[in-house]
Motif scaffolding. Structure first.
Motif, short mmCIF file in Angstrom:
data_model
loop_
_atom_site.label_atom_id
_atom_site.label_comp_id
_atom_site.label_asym_id
_atom_site.label_seq_id
_atom_site.Cartn_x
_atom_site.Cartn_y
_atom_site.Cartn_z
N VAL A 155 -102.48 44.24 -31.75
CA VAL A 155 -103.21 44.87 -30.94
C VAL A 155 -103.06 46.63 -31.68
O VAL A 155 -101.80 46.97 -31.86
CB VAL A 155 -103.00 45.11 -29.54
CG1 VAL A 155 -104.65 46.07 -28.79
CG2 VAL A 155 -103.27 44.21 -29.81
N PHE A 156 -103.93 47.38 -32.69
CA PHE A 156 -104.07 48.99 -33.02
C PHE A 156 -105.17 49.69 -31.79
O PHE A 156 -106.19 49.20 -31.97
CB PHE A 156 -104.62 48.69 -34.84
CG PHE A 156 -103.93 50.39 -34.45
CD1 PHE A 156 -103.31 51.20 -34.44
CD2 PHE A 156 -105.67 51.45 -34.66
CE1 PHE A 156 -102.88 52.65 -35.30
CE2 PHE A 156 -105.60 52.45 -35.08
CZ PHE A 156 -104.36 52.63 -34.98
N THR A 157 -104.75 50.50 -31.11
CA THR A 157 -105.39 51.41 -30.25
C THR A 157 -105.49 52.78 -30.67
O THR A 157 -104.23 53.74 -30.95
CB THR A 157 -104.98 51.35 -29.20
OG1 THR A 157 -103.98 50.55 -28.22
CG2 THR A 157 -105.32 52.02 -27.53
N ALA A 158 -106.23 53.39 -31.05
CA ALA A 158 -106.74 54.46 -31.59
C ALA A 158 -106.91 56.28 -31.16
O ALA A 158 -106.56 55.29 -30.40
CB ALA A 158 -108.12 54.70 -32.56
N ASP A 160 -108.69 57.87 -29.99
CA ASP A 160 -109.86 57.72 -29.36
C ASP A 160 -110.14 56.66 -28.16
O ASP A 160 -110.80 56.89 -27.65
CB ASP A 160 -111.12 58.14 -30.04
CG ASP A 160 -111.12 56.41 -31.13
OD1 ASP A 160 -110.44 55.44 -30.66
OD2 ASP A 160 -112.50 56.69 -31.62
N GLY A 161 -109.18 55.35 -27.70
CA GLY A 161 -108.77 54.71 -27.44
C GLY A 161 -109.53 53.00 -27.81
O GLY A 161 -109.24 52.37 -26.91
N THR A 162 -110.11 53.14 -28.69
CA THR A 162 -110.87 52.00 -29.78
C THR A 162 -109.49 51.08 -29.58
O THR A 162 -108.66 51.18 -30.18
CB THR A 162 -111.49 52.30 -31.34
OG1 THR A 162 -112.45 53.53 -30.39
CG2 THR A 162 -112.42 51.02 -31.20
N GLU A 163 -109.82 49.50 -29.99
CA GLU A 163 -109.06 48.67 -29.79
C GLU A 163 -108.97 47.83 -31.37
O GLU A 163 -110.97 47.86 -30.60
CB GLU A 163 -108.36 48.13 -28.71
CG GLU A 163 -107.58 48.54 -27.77
CD GLU A 163 -107.23 47.15 -26.40
OE1 GLU A 163 -107.68 46.06 -26.70
OE2 GLU A 163 -106.27 47.45 -25.61
N THR A 164 -107.94 47.64 -31.55
CA THR A 164 -108.36 46.93 -32.68
C THR A 164 -107.57 45.57 -32.55
O THR A 164 -106.40 45.63 -32.53
CB THR A 164 -108.47 47.09 -34.09
OG1 THR A 164 -109.46 48.43 -34.87
CG2 THR A 164 -108.57 46.16 -35.08
N ARG A 165 -107.85 44.21 -32.68
CA ARG A 165 -106.57 43.39 -32.09
C ARG A 165 -107.33 41.72 -33.30
O ARG A 165 -108.02 41.63 -33.88
CB ARG A 165 -107.46 42.42 -30.73
CG ARG A 165 -107.47 43.32 -30.18
CD ARG A 165 -107.58 42.52 -28.50
NE ARG A 165 -107.00 43.22 -27.71
CZ ARG A 165 -106.67 43.46 -26.36
NH1 ARG A 165 -104.93 42.43 -26.91
NH2 ARG A 165 -105.79 44.04 -25.47
N GLU A 166 -106.09 41.47 -34.06
CA GLU A 166 -106.16 40.67 -34.28
C GLU A 166 -105.28 39.05 -33.74
O GLU A 166 -103.67 39.71 -33.21
CB GLU A 166 -105.16 40.87 -36.16
CG GLU A 166 -106.39 41.65 -36.76
CD GLU A 166 -107.86 41.18 -37.34
OE1 GLU A 166 -107.63 39.84 -37.85
OE2 GLU A 166 -108.50 41.26 -37.99
N LEU A 167 -105.76 38.10 -33.69
CA LEU A 167 -104.46 36.94 -33.48
C LEU A 167 -103.84 36.43 -34.12
O LEU A 167 -103.99 36.62 -36.12
CB LEU A 167 -105.70 35.51 -33.03
CG LEU A 167 -105.11 34.59 -32.84
CD1 LEU A 167 -104.09 34.71 -30.74
CD2 LEU A 167 -105.45 33.33 -33.24
#
Length: 402
Positions: A155-158, A160-167
């Protein structure tokens, strides 16, 4: 002869155990009689690091940034046993790691070649220099032991709060997870240090990752190297007639074994850690390996590639004779003195460094050596000398060359 004058000090970082003993012998026998030595001294012995809460290590690195050239003795990175032995306040970090971080440096290691010490890879007739990226990857990892079934995600939280998720993996039982990282800034510094060192030493540069498998992480390393080469170094390389060559890490290993040497091999952190010891051992001995930390801004810190020779130090404390190879530590001094001479335009200092290295090689090739060297030398009847007598033998040879 009149002593060689220096204009700018070297940063001198003293160290630990047997290498600290050798350090003083080298200064007394091989440097002070010939050079009006100017150094800014820092005691990086473990006791003093403990007394200063490791501030001395930070101070020495900042002084290196100020003066541009440093020479460092081997130092202890404490473990639990050292905590007790030295009554430490805490388990202080590796001085090399601290200095590397402050200098933003890349470590270059190369073997010292001597007739009579034959590389295990017979076609290696020229030195191979390993350039190790000394930041990130497994050395700054985060790990979790997975106790049982569950889902692991990256999980990466930018900002601005935007999340990017990879299993990462759906676990159906116990397992392990490791998270590693790097930064574009660090990779860019690594690339520039490698390209600059190749230009400085006029050697081809090889770089290897596993970008076919790691299509984002390793591929970023590959892309950054290529972009910096194309935009900043391609013309310089072509003018010098040297080559930048990228390939996969497994192909690089095969090519290195088949090569004659004579190039710089740039590796990611873990690859460089492993391959530098493999290359050093294959050339003969880790005690015949130079090491220099180079920053993108052109700051140099020289040291031996080996540790503090703990076993010999304990013998020394008991009053027993030791036969410790000091060549790599001498070469740390010659590297620093030569670079200081180049920067300050003191040809006499550069010439002295060259002559001292020649004296080291000639002494060994004449059959005078330490015990560890005699075990890997093809010399039929070597004269095995103790630690101080070996340094004195080098001094005799040096006097004959000056």
């Amino acid at each position: 002869m009149e002593k060689i004058k220096m204009t700018t000090p070297l940063v001198e970082m003293d160290g630990d155990e047997m290498t600290r003993i050798l350090w003083q012998m080298i200064k007394d026998e091989l440097l002070l009689p010939y050079i009006d030595l100017k150094t800014e001294y820092y005691d990086l012995g473990l006791e003093h690091r403990n007394e200063t809460d490791d501030q001395v290590t930070v101070d020495s690195a900042n002084a290196t940034l100020k003066y541009g050239v440093a020479v460092k003795c081997a130092t202890i990175t404490p473990n639990a046993a050292r905590m007790t032995e030295y009554n430490l306040k805490e388990m202080w970090k590796s001085p090399n790691g601290t200095i590397r971080a402050i200098l933003d440096g890349t470590v270059f290691r190369a073997p010292i070649l001597v007739k009579g010490i034959v590389p295990y890879v017979k076609n290696w007739t020229k030195p191979i220099t390993i350039a190790r990226h000394a930041y990130g990857d497994v050395y700054k990892n985060t790990e979790i032991k997975v106790p049982g079934p569950g889902k692991a995600e990256l999980v990466f939280t930018a900002a601005d709060g935007t999340e990017t998720r990879e299993l990462i993996h759906n676990f159906d039982g116990a397992g392990i997870i490791q998270g590693i990282h790097n930064t574009n800034k660090s990779i860019e510094s690594f690339a520039r240090a490698c390209f600059s060192y190749a230009v400085d030493t006029k050697q081809d540069l090889w770089f290897s990752t596993k970008d076919t498998i790691s299509k984002k992480y390793d591929h970023t390393f590959k892309d950054i190297f290529q972009e910096i080469y194309d935009n900043e170094y391609k013309v310089k390389f072509e003018e010098l007639g040297i080559e930048y060559f990228y390939t996969l890490i497994d192909d690089a290993v095969a090519r290195v074994i088949r090569s004659e040497g004579g190039f710089i091999w740039a590796c990611k952190n873990y690859d460089g850690d492993v391959m530098s010891d493999m290359v050093a051992t294959a050339y003969g001995d880790l005690s015949m390996m130079t090491s220099v930390l180079v920053s993108p801004s052109g700051v140099y810190e020289y040291e031996a590639a080996h540790g503090t020779v703990q076993r010999h130090y304990y013998k020394h404390l008991k009053g027993e004779e030791t036969s410790t190879n000091s060549i790599a530590t001498i070469y740390a001094w010659t590297g620093a003195l030569r670079k200081r001479g180049e920067l300050d335009q003191i040809p006499e200092l550069c010439n002295f460094a060259d002559k001292l290295e020649q004296a080291c090689i000639k002494t060994i090739e004449d059959g005078k050596m330490t015990k560890s060297l005699s075990l890997i030398s093809t010399c039929e009847h070597p004269v095995i000398l103790n630690s101080l007598d070996f340094i004195k033998a080098i001094r005799e040879t040096l006097d004959s060359l000056l």
